[in-house]
Design an enzyme around this catalytic site. Structure first.
Site, mmCIF file in Angstrom:
data_model
loop_
_atom_site.group_PDB
_atom_site.id
_atom_site.type_symbol
_atom_site.label_atom_id
_atom_site.label_comp_id
_atom_site.label_asym_id
_atom_site.label_seq_id
_atom_site.Cartn_x
_atom_site.Cartn_y
_atom_site.Cartn_z
ATOM 1 N N SER A 1 9.846 98.226 12.877
ATOM 2 C CA SER A 1 9.702 97.197 13.726
ATOM 3 C C SER A 1 9.322 97.679 15.214
ATOM 4 C CB SER A 1 10.862 96.432 13.979
ATOM 5 O OG SER A 1 10.896 95.324 14.960
ATOM 6 N N TYR B 1 20.024 95.669 13.915
ATOM 7 C CA TYR B 1 18.840 95.914 13.512
ATOM 8 C C TYR B 1 17.827 97.140 14.086
ATOM 9 C CZ TYR B 1 14.125 93.850 12.341
ATOM 10 O OH TYR B 1 12.779 93.366 12.229
HETATM 11 P P1 NAD Z 1 11.667 87.109 6.057
HETATM 12 O O1 NAD Z 1 13.165 86.805 6.463
HETATM 13 O O2 NAD Z 1 10.723 86.017 6.196
HETATM 14 O O3 NAD Z 1 11.465 87.763 4.524
HETATM 15 C C1 NAD Z 1 12.319 88.760 4.316
HETATM 16 C C2 NAD Z 1 12.424 88.701 2.700
HETATM 17 O O4 NAD Z 1 13.472 89.810 2.451
HETATM 18 C C3 NAD Z 1 13.219 87.332 2.275
HETATM 19 O O5 NAD Z 1 12.534 86.833 1.115
HETATM 20 C C4 NAD Z 1 14.416 87.842 1.694
HETATM 21 O O6 NAD Z 1 15.013 87.016 0.662
HETATM 22 C C5 NAD Z 1 14.351 89.359 1.436
HETATM 23 N N1 NAD Z 1 15.520 90.072 1.536
HETATM 24 C C6 NAD Z 1 16.622 90.305 2.259
HETATM 25 N N2 NAD Z 1 17.477 91.013 1.946
HETATM 26 C C7 NAD Z 1 17.121 91.308 0.770
HETATM 27 C C8 NAD Z 1 17.860 92.240 -0.084
HETATM 28 N N3 NAD Z 1 18.794 92.735 0.059
HETATM 29 N N4 NAD Z 1 17.031 92.637 -1.270
HETATM 30 C C9 NAD Z 1 15.910 92.182 -1.607
HETATM 31 N N5 NAD Z 1 15.143 91.430 -0.693
HETATM 32 C C10 NAD Z 1 15.752 90.844 0.348
HETATM 33 O O7 NAD Z 1 11.265 88.177 6.945
HETATM 34 P P2 NAD Z 1 9.715 88.971 7.660
HETATM 35 O O8 NAD Z 1 9.764 88.457 9.060
HETATM 36 O O9 NAD Z 1 8.809 88.603 6.861
HETATM 37 O O10 NAD Z 1 10.054 90.341 7.726
HETATM 38 C C11 NAD Z 1 9.580 91.290 6.496
HETATM 39 C C12 NAD Z 1 9.817 92.639 7.318
HETATM 40 O O11 NAD Z 1 8.975 92.926 8.520
HETATM 41 C C13 NAD Z 1 11.216 93.193 7.411
HETATM 42 O O12 NAD Z 1 11.289 94.814 7.357
HETATM 43 C C14 NAD Z 1 11.365 92.802 8.996
HETATM 44 O O13 NAD Z 1 12.504 93.548 9.719
HETATM 45 C C15 NAD Z 1 10.144 93.219 9.648
HETATM 46 N N6 NAD Z 1 9.434 92.773 10.765
HETATM 47 C C16 NAD Z 1 9.368 91.381 10.886
HETATM 48 C C17 NAD Z 1 8.996 91.108 12.443
HETATM 49 C C18 NAD Z 1 8.843 89.552 12.571
HETATM 50 O O14 NAD Z 1 8.730 89.283 13.772
HETATM 51 N N7 NAD Z 1 8.591 88.719 11.506
HETATM 52 C C19 NAD Z 1 8.720 91.982 13.309
HETATM 53 C C20 NAD Z 1 8.814 93.465 12.971
HETATM 54 C C21 NAD Z 1 9.323 93.711 11.657
HETATM 55 C C1 4PL Z 2 8.995 91.735 19.338
HETATM 56 O O1 4PL Z 2 11.303 92.842 14.181
HETATM 57 O O2 4PL Z 2 9.431 92.950 16.731
HETATM 58 C C2 4PL Z 2 11.345 89.449 17.579
HETATM 59 C C3 4PL Z 2 12.486 89.865 15.314
HETATM 60 N N1 4PL Z 2 10.645 90.219 18.545
HETATM 61 O O3 4PL Z 2 12.364 90.819 14.381
HETATM 62 C C4 4PL Z 2 11.477 91.839 14.997
HETATM 63 C C5 4PL Z 2 9.907 91.117 18.276
HETATM 64 C C6 4PL Z 2 11.540 90.145 16.276
HETATM 65 C C7 4PL Z 2 10.143 91.873 16.838
HETATM 66 C C8 4PL Z 2 11.034 91.232 16.055
#
Ligand code: NAD
Ligand code: 4PL
Length: 248
Positions: free
Chosen positions: A141, A154
């Site tokens: 992230s 996180y």
């Molecule tokens: P989300 O919460 O929509 O989906 C995450 C999924 O992971 C869910 O389906 C959940 O059930 C599953 N999960 C959680 N814990 C688990 C476990 N112990 N075992 C198996 N599955 C598990 O999240 P997202 O926003 O789609 O994020 C996906 C990835 O992208 C993550 O690694 C998150 O940290 C990263 N990320 C997201 C953002 C954002 O803004 N959405 C930004 C940067 C990074």
């Molecule tokens: C810029 O990884 O990258 C909120 C929530 N804002 O999870 C993230 C920023 C979130 C991010 C993320």
């Protein structure tokens, strides 16, 4: 280019929704047999059904070694091995600093960092046993660069994933396995839409060089490139995908 992952098997963790679901869909379009795993069994099945074709769903908790072992036994039976691992599953918390206690810290490190290790250990052992060149792509992230508020544990875990990726690349290069991280900025995923992070888009967009709301497909397209043959000379790297919000 479409079809460049024909004959390859990919595992995407946390693929029931959000970014993981979009990555699974994109890798399937590129021709891969995609395995969608998630702690949410019904969600993973629905996502796999939506993708159709060769997509398969398995319930697995990345922080539970027995659950991960069962998942890789299935992958061995189903596909005879794995070519591409996408470490996407994580908990995305919104917790004010004053509420970050040891229980929260341990839970986030356990799933987001240790869970990534557990899956990567099993996946790369399986790739090596099959003599397969491979790809490990871990979703970190851009909060690691920005020090984003309300996510201290996180941010620490994501920094750990980036550090782990650098070491992994060194350890596995000799087997033809590359390891890279992708750092999304704020993305309008299912999880974010249902959380207080949904209120941050206006602020984040102000910081972006390219304007607009980050979508799961923005990340999936970059993961597909890193999974492809075109990315064979890239390893140990962190590719930031956030419309230019931060530079590192
Ligand atoms: P989300 O919460 O929509 O989906 C995450 C999924 O992971 C869910 O389906 C959940 O059930 C599953 N999960 C959680 N814990 C688990 C476990 N112990 N075992 C198996 N599955 C598990 O999240 P997202 O926003 O789609 O994020 C996906 C990835 O992208 C993550 O690694 C998150 O940290 C990263 N990320 C997201 C953002 C954002 O803004 N959405 C930004 C940067 C990074
Ligand atoms: C810029 O990884 O990258 C909120 C929530 N804002 O999870 C993230 C920023 C979130 C991010 C993320």
């Amino acid at each position: 280019m479409t079809g460049w992952l024909e004959g390859k098997t990919a595992l995407v963790t946390g693929a029931a929704q959000g970014i993981g679901k979009a990555i699974a869909a994109r890798l399937a379009v590129d021709g891969a047999t995609v395995i969608l795993s998630d702690i949410n069994a019904d969600g993973a099945s629905e996502a796999a059904a939506l993708i159709g074709g060769k997509a398969k769903a398995f319930a697995a908790d990345i922080s539970d070694p027995a659950s991960v072992k069962a998942l890789f036994d299935e992958i061995q039976t189903l596909a005879g091995g794995l070519d591409i691992l996408v470490n996407n599953a994580s908990i995305v918390p919104f917790v004010a600093w004053d509420d970050v206690d040891l229980d929260h810290w341990r839970r986030i490190i356990d799933v987001n960092l240790t869970g990534t290790f557990i899956v990567t250990r099993a996946a790369t052992d399986q790739m090596r046993a099959a003599g397969k060149a491979g790809r490990v792509i871990s979703i970190a992230s851009n909060t690691f660069f920005a020090g984003t508020p309300n996510m201290a544990a996180y941010v620490a875990a994501k920094g750990g994933v980036i550090g782990f990726t650098r070491a992994l690349a060194t350890e596995l290069g000799q087997y033809g396995i590359t390891a890279n991280a992708v750092t999304p900025g704020l993305i309008e995923s299912d999880g974010v839409k249902a959380s207080p992070h949904n209120g941050a888009f206006e602020f984040v967009e102000m910081l972006q060089a390219v304007k607009g709301k980050g979508q799961p497909e923005h990340i999936a397209d970059v993961v597909a490139f890193l999974a492809s043959e075109d990315a064979r000379w890239i390893t140990g790297q962190t590719l930031n995908v956030d419309a230019g919000m931060v530079r590192h």
